[in-house]
Design a protein around this motif. Structure first.
Motif, PDB file in Angstrom:
ATOM      1  N   GLY A 222       0.838 125.446  46.599  1.00  0.00           N
ATOM      2  CA  GLY A 222       2.037 124.675  46.931  1.00  0.00           C
ATOM      3  C   GLY A 222       3.238 125.566  47.212  1.00  0.00           C
ATOM      4  N   ALA A 223       3.389 126.635  46.405  1.00  0.00           N
ATOM      5  CA  ALA A 223       4.501 127.568  46.591  1.00  0.00           C
ATOM      6  C   ALA A 223       4.375 128.301  47.915  1.00  0.00           C
ATOM      7  N   MET A 224       3.155 128.701  48.281  1.00  0.00           N
ATOM      8  CA  MET A 224       2.945 129.404  49.544  1.00  0.00           C
ATOM      9  C   MET A 224       3.225 128.491  50.744  1.00  0.00           C
ATOM     10  N   VAL A 225       2.795 127.228  50.623  1.00  0.00           N
ATOM     11  CA  VAL A 225       3.073 126.271  51.700  1.00  0.00           C
ATOM     12  C   VAL A 225       4.572 126.056  51.840  1.00  0.00           C
ATOM     13  N   ALA A 226       5.264 125.939  50.698  1.00  0.00           N
ATOM     14  CA  ALA A 226       6.713 125.706  50.724  1.00  0.00           C
ATOM     15  C   ALA A 226       7.456 126.875  51.349  1.00  0.00           C
ATOM     16  N   ILE A 227       7.079 128.105  51.015  1.00  0.00           N
ATOM     17  CA  ILE A 227       7.781 129.267  51.583  1.00  0.00           C
ATOM     18  C   ILE A 227       7.473 129.408  53.072  1.00  0.00           C
ATOM     19  N   PHE A 228       6.242 129.077  53.461  1.00  0.00           N
ATOM     20  CA  PHE A 228       5.889 129.131  54.889  1.00  0.00           C
ATOM     21  C   PHE A 228       6.711 128.109  55.679  1.00  0.00           C
ATOM     22  N   LEU A 229       6.790 126.881  55.166  1.00  0.00           N
ATOM     23  CA  LEU A 229       7.564 125.845  55.844  1.00  0.00           C
ATOM     24  C   LEU A 229       9.055 126.166  55.841  1.00  0.00           C
ATOM     25  N   SER A 230       9.508 126.827  54.773  1.00  0.00           N
ATOM     26  CA  SER A 230      10.920 127.222  54.700  1.00  0.00           C
ATOM     27  C   SER A 230      11.263 128.210  55.807  1.00  0.00           C
ATOM     28  N   VAL A 231      10.386 129.210  55.991  1.00  0.00           N
ATOM     29  CA  VAL A 231      10.603 130.190  57.071  1.00  0.00           C
ATOM     30  C   VAL A 231      10.555 129.499  58.428  1.00  0.00           C
ATOM     31  N   ALA A 232       9.624 128.557  58.589  1.00  0.00           N
ATOM     32  CA  ALA A 232       9.493 127.841  59.861  1.00  0.00           C
ATOM     33  C   ALA A 232      10.740 127.025  60.167  1.00  0.00           C
ATOM     34  N   THR A 233      11.284 126.327  59.156  1.00  0.00           N
ATOM     35  CA  THR A 233      12.459 125.491  59.392  1.00  0.00           C
ATOM     36  C   THR A 233      13.713 126.337  59.597  1.00  0.00           C
ATOM     37  N   VAL A 234      13.783 127.501  58.961  1.00  0.00           N
ATOM     38  CA  VAL A 234      14.901 128.420  59.241  1.00  0.00           C
ATOM     39  C   VAL A 234      14.859 128.856  60.697  1.00  0.00           C
ATOM     40  N   THR A 235      13.660 129.165  61.177  1.00  0.00           N
ATOM     41  CA  THR A 235      13.490 129.566  62.577  1.00  0.00           C
ATOM     42  C   THR A 235      13.892 128.439  63.513  1.00  0.00           C
ATOM     43  N   LEU A 236      13.465 127.220  63.202  1.00  0.00           N
ATOM     44  CA  LEU A 236      13.816 126.064  64.027  1.00  0.00           C
ATOM     45  C   LEU A 236      15.319 125.802  63.993  1.00  0.00           C
ATOM     46  N   ALA A 237      15.944 125.999  62.831  1.00  0.00           N
ATOM     47  CA  ALA A 237      17.400 125.818  62.724  1.00  0.00           C
ATOM     48  C   ALA A 237      18.127 126.819  63.616  1.00  0.00           C
ATOM     49  N   TYR A 238      17.635 128.064  63.632  1.00  0.00           N
ATOM     50  CA  TYR A 238      18.254 129.104  64.457  1.00  0.00           C
ATOM     51  C   TYR A 238      18.151 128.755  65.946  1.00  0.00           C
ATOM     52  N   PHE A 239      16.938 128.402  66.392  1.00  0.00           N
ATOM     53  CA  PHE A 239      16.747 128.080  67.811  1.00  0.00           C
ATOM     54  C   PHE A 239      17.487 126.805  68.200  1.00  0.00           C
ATOM     55  N   SER A 240      17.555 125.855  67.268  1.00  0.00           N
ATOM     56  CA  SER A 240      18.281 124.622  67.548  1.00  0.00           C
ATOM     57  C   SER A 240      19.783 124.892  67.702  1.00  0.00           C
ATOM     58  N   TYR A 241      20.316 125.738  66.851  1.00  0.00           N
ATOM     59  CA  TYR A 241      21.737 126.083  66.950  1.00  0.00           C
ATOM     60  C   TYR A 241      22.022 126.882  68.217  1.00  0.00           C
ATOM     61  N   ASP A 242      21.110 127.784  68.553  1.00  0.00           N
ATOM     62  CA  ASP A 242      21.277 128.576  69.773  1.00  0.00           C
ATOM     63  C   ASP A 242      21.260 127.675  71.005  1.00  0.00           C
ATOM     64  N   ALA A 243      20.356 126.688  71.013  1.00  0.00           N
ATOM     65  CA  ALA A 243      20.292 125.743  72.135  1.00  0.00           C
ATOM     66  C   ALA A 243      21.558 124.895  72.199  1.00  0.00           C
ATOM     67  N   PHE A 244      22.078 124.516  71.031  1.00  0.00           N
ATOM     68  CA  PHE A 244      23.308 123.713  70.984  1.00  0.00           C
ATOM     69  C   PHE A 244      24.482 124.497  71.564  1.00  0.00           C
TER      70      PHE A 244
END
Length: 254
Positions: free
Chosen positions: A164-186
Motif C-alpha cells: 500500500g505504501a509503495m502504491v501511494a508513493i508511486f501515485l504521489s509522484v504521478a500526481t505531482v507530475t500531472l500537476a506540473y504539466f497541468s500548470y505548465d499547460a495553464f
C-alpha cells in the motif's frame, strides 16, 4: 473585543448588502432581456461586474445579449468566459457553437497524435490545484502506511502495508507530475478573441512589416508574446504572427 465584533458585523452587513444589490440587478437584467431590451440588460450585468461579482451564468447571459444584438465577437467572448468557469455546461457549449457558426474564419485545428489526445484528456480531468492536492493526500497516506508497516508484527500485515505504501508513493509522484504539466499547460494557454471586424496579422510587431494573413471578428487566438502594444498570436492551424493589442480581448482577465 467589542471593536472586533463590530467590525466583523459591519463587514458581514456590507457583504450581504452587496449580494442583495447584485440579486436585484440580476433580476432586472433578466426582466429586460425577456422584454427584448438587451442593451438595458447588459448595463445591469456590467454593473454587477463592476461590483466585483462574476460567474458562468452572468457571462452566459451577457453572451446571449450580445448574440441578440448581432455582436458576434462579444457574444463568443462572453460564452468563452462562461466556458472557462463551467467547461462541462452543455448549454454554454451549444450557444457558443451557434455563435461560432456566424464567424467568417473557418480555421481547421492541427491534428493531434493519440498520445497528445490522451495527455490532454487526462490533464483536463482536474485542475492543477486538484492534482497537487491529490499528491499531498497520497504522500500523507504513504507516511501512514509506512508507519503501520514498521509497527506491524505479522508478516501478512507488513506485506499489505508495504504494498500500500509503495502504491501511494508511486501515485504521489504521478500526481505531482500531472500537476506540473497541468500548470505548465495553464500558463501557456492565454486565449483571446478578435473583436474587430477584420484585423491584419503581421510578421513583426510593427505596421511596416509584411502582412501574412487576416482574421475576423470572433476568431479565437492564443497569445504567445507581448511587446510594445503588440501580441504575438497563434491560431488553431499553427500559423503565428503579430497583432495590435487593441484588436483582441483577453479571456483570462478575471
Amino acid at each position: 473585543m467589542r471593536k472586533i465584533v463590530s467590525s466583523l458585523l459591519f463587514v458581514l452587513f456590507i457583504g450581504l448588502s452587496a449580494f442583495a444589490q447584485n440579486e436585484v440587478l440580476f433580476n432586472k437584467a433578466t426582466e429586460a432581456y425577456n422584454k427584448g431590451n438587451y442593451s438595458t440588460a447588459l448595463e445591469h450585468y456590467e454593473t454587477i461586474l463592476d461590483n466585483g461579482k462574476h460567474s458562468a451564468e452572468l457571462y452566459f447571459n451577457m453572451g446571449n445579449c450580445y448574440y441578440k444584438l448581432d455582436e458576434i465577437g462579444l457574444s463568443i467572448y462572453y460564452y468563452e468566459k462562461a466556458k472557462l468557469l463551467n467547461p462541462k455546461d452543455q448549454e454554454i457549449q451549444n450557444n457558443l457553437a451557434y455563435a461560432e457558426n456566424m464567424r467568417l474564419d473557418a480555421i481547421e485545428a492541427m491534428p493531434k497524435t493519440a498520445m497528445a489526445r490522451f495527455r490532454d484528456s487526462t490533464l483536463s480531468l482536474f485542475t492543477y490545484d486538484n492534482w497537487a492536492l491529490f499528491a499531498v493526500l497520497l504522500s500523507i497516506s504513504f507516511v501512514i502506511l509506512y508507519i503501520l508497516y514498521y509497527r506491524s508484527t505479522y508478516a501478512t500485515q507488513k506485506r499489505i502495508f508495504f504494498i500500500g505504501a509503495m502504491v501511494a508513493i508511486f501515485l504521489s509522484v504521478a500526481t505531482v507530475t500531472l500537476a506540473y504539466f497541468s500548470y505548465d499547460a495553464f500558463k501557456k494557454d492565454n486565449p483571446a478573441i478578435v473583436l474587430k471586424r477584420e484585423i491584419v496579422v503581421n510578421t513583426e510587431p510593427n505596421t511596416q512589416s509584411e502582412r501574412v494573413f487576416s482574421l475576423h471578428e470572433g476568431t479565437k487566438v492564443n497569445i504567445l508574446e507581448k511587446l510594445n502594444g503588440w501580441f504575438k498570436v497563434k491560431i488553431a492551424d499553427g500559423q503565428t504572427g503579430w497583432v495590435q493589442s487593441n484588436t483582441i480581448k483577453l479571456l483570462k482577465d478575471f
